[in-house]
Design an enzyme around this catalytic site. Sequence first.
Site, PDB file in Angstrom:
ATOM      1  N   THR A 199     -12.642  17.709  55.999  1.00  0.00           N
ATOM      2  CA  THR A 199     -12.428  18.625  57.116  1.00  0.00           C
ATOM      3  C   THR A 199     -13.740  19.216  57.596  1.00  0.00           C
ATOM      4  O   THR A 199     -13.980  19.339  58.809  1.00  0.00           O
ATOM      5  CB  THR A 199     -11.455  19.748  56.714  1.00  0.00           C
ATOM      6  OG1 THR A 199     -10.177  19.172  56.428  1.00  0.00           O
ATOM      7  CG2 THR A 199     -11.299  20.772  57.826  1.00  0.00           C
ATOM      8  N   LYS A 206      -4.188   8.409  47.189  1.00  0.00           N
ATOM      9  CA  LYS A 206      -4.759   8.935  45.947  1.00  0.00           C
ATOM     10  C   LYS A 206      -3.661   9.093  44.896  1.00  0.00           C
ATOM     11  O   LYS A 206      -3.861   8.782  43.713  1.00  0.00           O
ATOM     12  CB  LYS A 206      -5.445  10.270  46.227  1.00  0.00           C
ATOM     13  CG  LYS A 206      -6.157  10.855  45.031  1.00  0.00           C
ATOM     14  CD  LYS A 206      -6.863  12.159  45.387  1.00  0.00           C
ATOM     15  CE  LYS A 206      -7.991  11.937  46.371  1.00  0.00           C
ATOM     16  NZ  LYS A 206      -8.732  13.188  46.654  1.00  0.00           N
ATOM     17  N   ASP A 232     -12.368  11.331  41.110  1.00  0.00           N
ATOM     18  CA  ASP A 232     -11.689  12.560  41.518  1.00  0.00           C
ATOM     19  C   ASP A 232     -10.488  12.774  40.610  1.00  0.00           C
ATOM     20  O   ASP A 232      -9.354  12.519  40.975  1.00  0.00           O
ATOM     21  CB  ASP A 232     -11.263  12.451  42.992  1.00  0.00           C
ATOM     22  CG  ASP A 232     -10.954  13.804  43.611  1.00  0.00           C
ATOM     23  OD1 ASP A 232     -11.163  14.827  42.941  1.00  0.00           O
ATOM     24  OD2 ASP A 232     -10.517  13.833  44.769  1.00  0.00           O
TER      25      ASP A 232
END
Length: 502
Positions: free
Chosen positions: A215, A300, A268
Amino acid sequence: MKHIHTGLMTVVEVGINTHQEPLVYMHKDCHVCVAEGFTAASRVQVTQEDRSLIATLNVVGNGFLAPGQIGLSDIAKHQLGVQAGDKVKVTHAPVVNSLAAVRKKVHGNTLSEFEMGEILKDISQHRYRDIEISSFLSVCAGGRLNPDEIIGLTRAMVACGKTLDWPGCPRIFDKHCIGGVPGNRTTPLVVSIVSAAGHMIPKTSSRAITSPAGTADTMEALMNVELTLGEMRRVVTDTGGCLVWGGAVNLSPADDLLILIERALDLDGDGQLIASVLSKKIAAGSTHVVIDIPVGETAKVRTLSAANYLAAMFADVGEACGIHVRCVITDGSRPVGTGIGPVQEAHDLLGVLRCDPQAPADLRQRALALAANVLDMAENQGMSEAMAKATYILESGAAWEQFQRIAVAQGGLKALSQARFSATERATRRGRLQSIDNRKLARLAKLAGAPRQPVAGLRLHCNVGDTLDRDDEIFTLYSNSEGEGDYAMEYYRQNRDMFIFE
């Protein structure tokens, strides 16, 4: 009489960018190196007056530095606040005791909240080398953190940075998506709708870790996102919302250092993800957060059971840390919108805000649903009323006006740049698009240069379920260099199964 060296060195400008890892450079015959027994890769402490840092030593030969001179990488010079010609003292670095806790975790043992705190404190003070941070991240990935460790990690991240409070505002709202779906740029839309409704939503966002755009990357193409804490507070006070890069306001500095290594490792982990997200929300003063968890075979999170586990963990850790969390499980089976990459995603969200009939309908509906969840938390009128209110705010133009107010408060709305090179891929036969591999699509956009080059990325001309005729456009690839564009297209030619046609 035996000479006792002072350890003082003269700073010389070297202009070497080592990202976030402080490095120093000294001559192999330097009196300090000889006296202290320093060799390449030694950890040293560099001090000037009351400021000091720990750095890794690189030893150089003749021609670069003279004995008695020291070069500091850009980040080391910045952290220490020195200039060429200044005198600094170089000594052995103190022992980093928290590394024992990392070794403890390597052997499969559980870390206490105190141990997590010591590790994160040392990382935030740049006492760990990149390879040591990599070790810590690796032993915490793959479900190796239990709930108590995730809570400890979250609290430690908050404790390492600054925190915001908002006097007179008992409830502060936020929204976050865990990622994994290209083009899913709903956050600026949610912030605009929720703040236009009169609720405070001070949004701090991260840059991309494993995706073609975060973002903050997309918003930087449209406005200034690197605000100080004081500037951020002013914007939120004036408008009720903001869209800033969290790294600039230093709310969770240890997490920002971890993210740099995660990006290099393309890693991640769940525990790290939960702590990263919630620590930033808590540090920003948020009390109520909606978390978007997309689920899909190439997202993900790949299964509903994994999404439910993650949602439960978010809620439990949030409760332990004093924050209300609502998780919304969404469709992650396909890209959202038509743009992938900072500038292309910015085009999509502007289209939705302006109620352009050509704007992506899926991005619009997804943003409305998430905004409605935030409004439901805020107003407790039920999802039906919340959805109607969010839709009215968007369709009336109030959200677009609010977005412009935030942009002006952050320095003004920028014109979007254009890529220098583009290439369009067309269908070779008639067929229905059955599936798109999100991970390979994201990889394609990254190889084109996104998000490092904001103009780089993709624009999809079709999505899952569409039927294409021969020579219909599938996507257009954008790059700022011909070489990167060619490199990305070669990857596509080797991975055409990212688009499966019936």
